[in-house]
Design a protein around this motif. Structure first.
Motif, PDB file in Angstrom:
ATOM      1  N   SER A 211       0.787  -1.046   0.061  1.00 62.76           N
ATOM      2  CA  SER A 211       0.027  -0.143  -0.012  1.00 62.76           C
ATOM      3  C   SER A 211       0.723   1.304   0.007  1.00 62.76           C
ATOM      4  N   SER A 212       0.325   2.416  -0.163  1.00 60.29           N
ATOM      5  CA  SER A 212       0.901   3.733  -0.110  1.00 60.29           C
ATOM      6  C   SER A 212       1.584   3.796   1.029  1.00 60.29           C
ATOM      7  N   PHE A 213       2.951   4.462   0.988  1.00 56.57           N
ATOM      8  CA  PHE A 213       3.810   4.532   2.405  1.00 56.57           C
ATOM      9  C   PHE A 213       3.383   5.924   3.011  1.00 56.57           C
ATOM     10  N   ASP A 214       2.484   6.346   2.605  1.00 59.04           N
ATOM     11  CA  ASP A 214       2.336   7.983   2.947  1.00 59.04           C
ATOM     12  C   ASP A 214       1.822   7.594   4.371  1.00 59.04           C
ATOM     13  N   ARG A 215       1.934   8.616   5.259  1.00 59.33           N
ATOM     14  CA  ARG A 215       1.371   8.657   6.293  1.00 59.33           C
ATOM     15  C   ARG A 215       0.781  10.204   6.781  1.00 59.33           C
ATOM     16  N   PRO A 216      -0.431  10.117   6.189  1.00 58.25           N
ATOM     17  CA  PRO A 216      -0.954  11.670   6.160  1.00 58.25           C
ATOM     18  C   PRO A 216      -1.314  12.158   7.372  1.00 58.25           C
ATOM     19  N   THR A 384      12.534  22.917  -1.438  1.00 57.14           N
ATOM     20  CA  THR A 384      11.800  23.895  -1.338  1.00 57.14           C
ATOM     21  C   THR A 384      10.495  23.516  -1.640  1.00 57.14           C
ATOM     22  N   ALA A 385      10.281  22.128  -2.098  1.00 53.59           N
ATOM     23  CA  ALA A 385       8.987  21.573  -2.627  1.00 53.59           C
ATOM     24  C   ALA A 385       8.479  20.964  -1.334  1.00 53.59           C
ATOM     25  N   CYS A 386       7.239  20.310  -1.567  1.00 51.74           N
ATOM     26  CA  CYS A 386       6.479  19.619  -0.475  1.00 51.74           C
ATOM     27  C   CYS A 386       7.442  18.397  -0.190  1.00 51.74           C
ATOM     28  N   ARG A 387       7.755  18.431   1.395  1.00 49.35           N
ATOM     29  CA  ARG A 387       8.503  17.237   1.855  1.00 49.35           C
ATOM     30  C   ARG A 387       7.864  15.928   1.620  1.00 49.35           C
ATOM     31  N   ARG A 388       6.655  15.698   1.876  1.00 47.86           N
ATOM     32  CA  ARG A 388       5.892  14.384   1.633  1.00 47.86           C
ATOM     33  C   ARG A 388       6.066  13.877   0.091  1.00 47.86           C
ATOM     34  N   GLN A 389       5.925  14.844  -0.694  1.00 46.44           N
ATOM     35  CA  GLN A 389       6.250  14.282  -2.173  1.00 46.44           C
ATOM     36  C   GLN A 389       7.685  13.801  -2.418  1.00 46.44           C
ATOM     37  N   THR A 390       8.613  14.575  -2.061  1.00 48.92           N
ATOM     38  CA  THR A 390       9.747  14.405  -1.963  1.00 48.92           C
ATOM     39  C   THR A 390      10.470  12.958  -1.480  1.00 48.92           C
ATOM     40  N   ILE A 391      10.018  13.006  -0.036  1.00 47.61           N
ATOM     41  CA  ILE A 391       9.921  11.661   0.651  1.00 47.61           C
ATOM     42  C   ILE A 391       9.668  10.407  -0.051  1.00 47.61           C
ATOM     43  N   GLY A 396       9.890   5.569  -4.456  1.00 48.29           N
ATOM     44  CA  GLY A 396       9.405   5.334  -5.552  1.00 48.29           C
ATOM     45  C   GLY A 396       7.771   5.370  -5.794  1.00 48.29           C
ATOM     46  N   GLU A 397       7.246   6.250  -4.945  1.00 50.30           N
ATOM     47  CA  GLU A 397       6.028   6.528  -4.989  1.00 50.30           C
ATOM     48  C   GLU A 397       5.512   8.016  -5.553  1.00 50.30           C
ATOM     49  N   VAL A 398       4.730   8.221  -6.501  1.00 44.69           N
ATOM     50  CA  VAL A 398       4.341   9.496  -6.882  1.00 44.69           C
ATOM     51  C   VAL A 398       3.247  10.212  -6.063  1.00 44.69           C
ATOM     52  N   HIS A 399       3.482  11.207  -5.552  1.00 47.01           N
ATOM     53  CA  HIS A 399       2.738  11.940  -4.686  1.00 47.01           C
ATOM     54  C   HIS A 399       2.445  13.276  -5.208  1.00 47.01           C
ATOM     55  N   PRO A 400       1.201  13.800  -5.571  1.00 48.74           N
ATOM     56  CA  PRO A 400       1.065  15.104  -6.490  1.00 48.74           C
ATOM     57  C   PRO A 400       1.657  16.448  -5.516  1.00 48.74           C
ATOM     58  N   GLY A 401       2.057  16.349  -4.436  1.00 49.64           N
ATOM     59  CA  GLY A 401       2.627  17.378  -3.853  1.00 49.64           C
ATOM     60  C   GLY A 401       1.661  18.302  -3.158  1.00 49.64           C
ATOM     61  N   ASN A 402       1.988  19.580  -2.593  1.00 47.96           N
ATOM     62  CA  ASN A 402       0.939  20.404  -1.784  1.00 47.96           C
ATOM     63  C   ASN A 402       0.133  19.597  -0.817  1.00 47.96           C
ATOM     64  N   CYS A 403       0.941  18.836   0.076  1.00 44.81           N
ATOM     65  CA  CYS A 403       0.029  17.908   1.107  1.00 44.81           C
ATOM     66  C   CYS A 403      -0.724  18.817   1.947  1.00 44.81           C
ATOM     67  N   GLY A 404      -0.226  19.969   2.178  1.00 49.37           N
ATOM     68  CA  GLY A 404      -0.877  21.081   3.081  1.00 49.37           C
ATOM     69  C   GLY A 404      -0.638  20.484   4.557  1.00 49.37           C
ATOM     70  N   ASN A 405       0.087  19.618   4.825  1.00 45.51           N
ATOM     71  CA  ASN A 405       0.576  19.150   6.057  1.00 45.51           C
ATOM     72  C   ASN A 405       2.178  18.989   6.270  1.00 45.51           C
ATOM     73  N   CYS A 406       2.983  19.788   5.568  1.00 43.35           N
ATOM     74  CA  CYS A 406       4.452  19.958   5.635  1.00 43.35           C
ATOM     75  C   CYS A 406       4.748  21.496   5.885  1.00 43.35           C
ATOM     76  N   ASP A 407       5.774  21.755   6.470  1.00 40.82           N
ATOM     77  CA  ASP A 407       6.338  23.011   6.631  1.00 40.82           C
ATOM     78  C   ASP A 407       6.156  23.945   5.139  1.00 40.82           C
ATOM     79  N   ASN A 408       6.712  23.313   4.303  1.00 41.46           N
ATOM     80  CA  ASN A 408       7.240  23.748   2.796  1.00 41.46           C
ATOM     81  C   ASN A 408       5.597  24.160   2.320  1.00 41.46           C
TER      82      ASN A 408
END
Ligand code: ADP
Ligand code: ZN
Length: 609
Positions: A211-216, A384-391, A396-408
């Motif tokens: 499953s996705s490894f994102d921890r929203p 300078t981009a969304c941390r979640r997206q970069t992590i 190997g997971e694509v995240h659209p960025g702008n998670c709204g829940n990281c400092d950047n």
């Protein structure tokens, strides 16, 4: 613990349907994500490899099939603390479960073996070294086994950070117990480790559930460290009353930080490998059983801690790799509630980490991987981009960025065309012979006549003082960013800066580069908005429910969260049930817990507790 004597609530024999087991035993209305698919697959006898992040609910993936299939499930687990919590939680839910490991005395271990022989167990947790002994294998041959679960399966791989040689021998299970389903589980996102698990455990035919490894629910913040401890205190102050972990690199730093935080009125305790086992386990117990302990620790602490309500993980020093960072921060918020990951780092951390890699004994191939992983983390720190997206991209997971829940995302960074400044910094590095660290280069740029500058004649260079229009902090930030982006390299031995191939087009004026304008240090990142929204409306009822739970846990000598999770108590405070039926509808209350604690908590809700 161990043997299941005087079991209060025995499990009805006829339970076979996974949805019923989920509701009646665990009190959950539905499976989460792919949990249901895994459970059905394994219940029907299939092998599975489960790659879900921390907090996704991997335990139920084998616990439910264990209760649906006839016989006893054997769970291989690397740590006694993990086993103890799981067994305790299962017993609370009325499930006959036990463990076998070195923490049991001879009588306790014999009682467990008797229960196993008499088919009285549904789940048996064992340490890997125990499982592979000839005696135990013989006992298992005589038992009726429903499935094998291999928890923390990354322990089988040398690529992972928790390699356990005994795990290698688990590959024999398939041959010794043909036809018995096997399920391997891990929260490792690293593709090399995943491939290794499948190969080492002979699970090529197994169905892989990923499953996705994102921890929203985890918010990410990474700050440049200047006054590290003060920054940490700013981060912790609005979180007083919550449990969390502060990771430091060295034992000394752990002790100093814990002491300092205690002076500042926080309930901070140290944990590192240099303490006596007794002190360590006392502090660990306090962390598990008390509310609001800040555990200040080296990485010796954490594996096997499945406390669900860790609200924050802070790093006062940069971790060694992006994998380590993600695993350590992943210990926050298993219960799905909003949680914070915060890190403060400085360029000196990078130099130190590089040196640790170079001076280590690892083979060149491994060092190369470690260097790459460290650079990936540095890139996340400097992005300078969304941390979640970069992590997630690293995994190997694509995240659209702008998670709204990281400092950047919450505080978009300001960038500027830094090409001219970068060329100045590079020529200062080049003209001084590519031997000096950040401090000296900045002195040269600013035109400071220090003793070192004069002695080396650097005040005679054309670039001397050419950067006086930018202040020292901003220069440090610029140099850190160009080091992170690979335009300059840091010599690990002396911390000297050197130009790389990638610097050429910039020096020739062929490439423009935008950098982050570091904002003046903001006060501690406040709790996220959601966190504020999540605070229970009925604070006092929630507190009374917690007090009741604490008393029960204490009397039974178990951590409070095995009785009820915070999320269950929060739902209880919000719903204020007045009947057992209403209480049964709350998440996390199965039949056994309802029978055992329902009436008691109804009284508390009614105000009579
Ligand atoms: P993992 O092992 O993947 O880190 P756990 O098995 O510890 O995760 O589960 C994390 C949390 O999620 C636990 O508090 C558990 O009770 C809860 N949980 C798991 N599955 C469900 C579900 N289907 N519904 C509600 N809560 C769940
Ligand atoms: Zn983001």
């Amino acid at each position: 613990m161990g043997a299941v004597r005087n079991q209060d609530y025995s499990l009805p024999d006829a339970l076979k349907n996974p949805d019923d087991v989920l509701a009646d035993v665990f009190g959950h209305a539905q499976f989460r994500g792919q949990q249901g698919d895994v459970v059905r697959h394994v219940t029907e006898g299939g092998d599975a490899v489960v790659l879900f992040p921390t907090g996704a609910g991997k335990s139920l993936c084998y616990q439910v099939p264990a209760l649906c299939r006839p016989g006893v499930a054997i769970i291989v687990s690397p740590l006694i603390a993990l086993m103890r919590d799981q067994v305790e939680a299962l017993k609370q839910a009325g499930v006959p479960a036990a463990m076998l490991n070195s923490s049991l005395n001879m009588d306790e271990a014999r009682a467990v073996r008797d229960d196993l022989r008499a088919d009285r167990l549904k789940l048996l947790y064992v340490a890997p070294e125990r499982l592979v002994t000839a005696g135990f294998q013989q006992m298992l041959q005589d038992a009726h086994i429903s499935l094998f679960a291999i928890d923390e399966a990354h322990c089988v791989s040398q690529w992972g950070h928790d390699f356990r040689p005994e795990y290698r021998e688990l590959s024999a299970i398939a041959a010794n117990f043909p036809g018995v389903p096997r399920i391997a589980l891990t929260a490792t996102a690293d593709p090399a480790t995943r491939a290794d698990i499948i190969e080492r455990l002979g699970l090529e035919q197994a169905r892989v559930f990923a499953s996705s490894f994102d921890r929203p629910n985890i918010s990410y913040t990474i700050a440049q460290r200047d006054k590290g401890k003060e920054q940490l205190l700013d981060f912790l102050t609005p979180r007083k009353g919550e449990s969390g972990i502060v990771y430091c690199l060295s034992r000394k730093r752990v002790e100093q930080t814990a002491e300092w935080l205690s002076e500042k009125g926080l309930n901070a305790l140290p944990y590192h490998a240099g303490m006596s086992p007794a002190d360590r386990s006392r502090n660990q117990d306090a962390f598990l059983t008390d509310d609001a302990v800040v555990m200040v620790a080296t990485v010796a602490f954490g594996m096997g801690i499945d406390k669900p309500d860790v609200r924050f993980v802070a790093h006062l020093d940069m971790p060694g790799s992006i994998e380590a960072y993600y695993q350590e921060t992943g210990r926050a918020g298993r219960d799905g509630d909003p949680s914070a990951a915060w890190m403060a780092y400085a360029m000196s951390d990078v130099v130190l980490r590089r040196r640790m890699i170079e001076e280590g004994n690892a083979p060149d191939e491994v060092k190369r991987i470690e260097r790459t992983k460290l650079n990936a983390l540095l890139n996340i720190c400097e992005t300078t981009a969304c941390r979640r997206q970069t992590i997630l991209a690293w995994f190997g997971e694509v995240h659209p960025g702008n998670c709204g829940n990281c400092d950047n995302c919450l505080n978009p960074v300001d960038t500027f065309d830094a090409t001219e400044a970068i060329i100045k910094a590079m020529s200062a590095i080049y003209r001084t012979g590519e031997r000096f660290g950040v401090m000296h280069i900045v002195d040269v740029l600013l035109g400071k006549t220090t003793e070192k500058v004069e002695r080396l004649g650097h005040d005679k260079l054309a670039v001397f003082g050419k950067g006086a229009d930018i202040d020292a902090k901003a220069w440090q930030s610029i140099i850190r960013q160009i080091a992170a982006s690979g335009l300059v390299a840091v010599d690990t031995e002396h911390g000297g800066l050197q130009l790389t191939e990638a610097a050429r087009p910039v020096l020739r004026g062929e490439q423009k580069i935008a950098l982050r304008r570091d904002r003046p240090k903001t006060r501690a990142s406040r709790r996220t908005k959601q966190a504020a929204d999540m605070t229970p409306g009925n604070e006092s009822l929630f507190d009374r429910l917690r007090a009741e739970r604490a008393a029960i846990a204490k009397a039974q000598n178990v951590p409070p969260y095995v009785v009820f999770h915070d999320s269950t108590l929060r739902a209880m405070a919000a719903a204020a049930p007045s009947t057992l039926d209403a209480m049964a509808k709350l998440p996390g209350i199965g039949q056994a817990k309802l029978a055992r604690y329902g009436a008691q908590f109804l009284k508390v809700v009614a105000g009579a507790g």
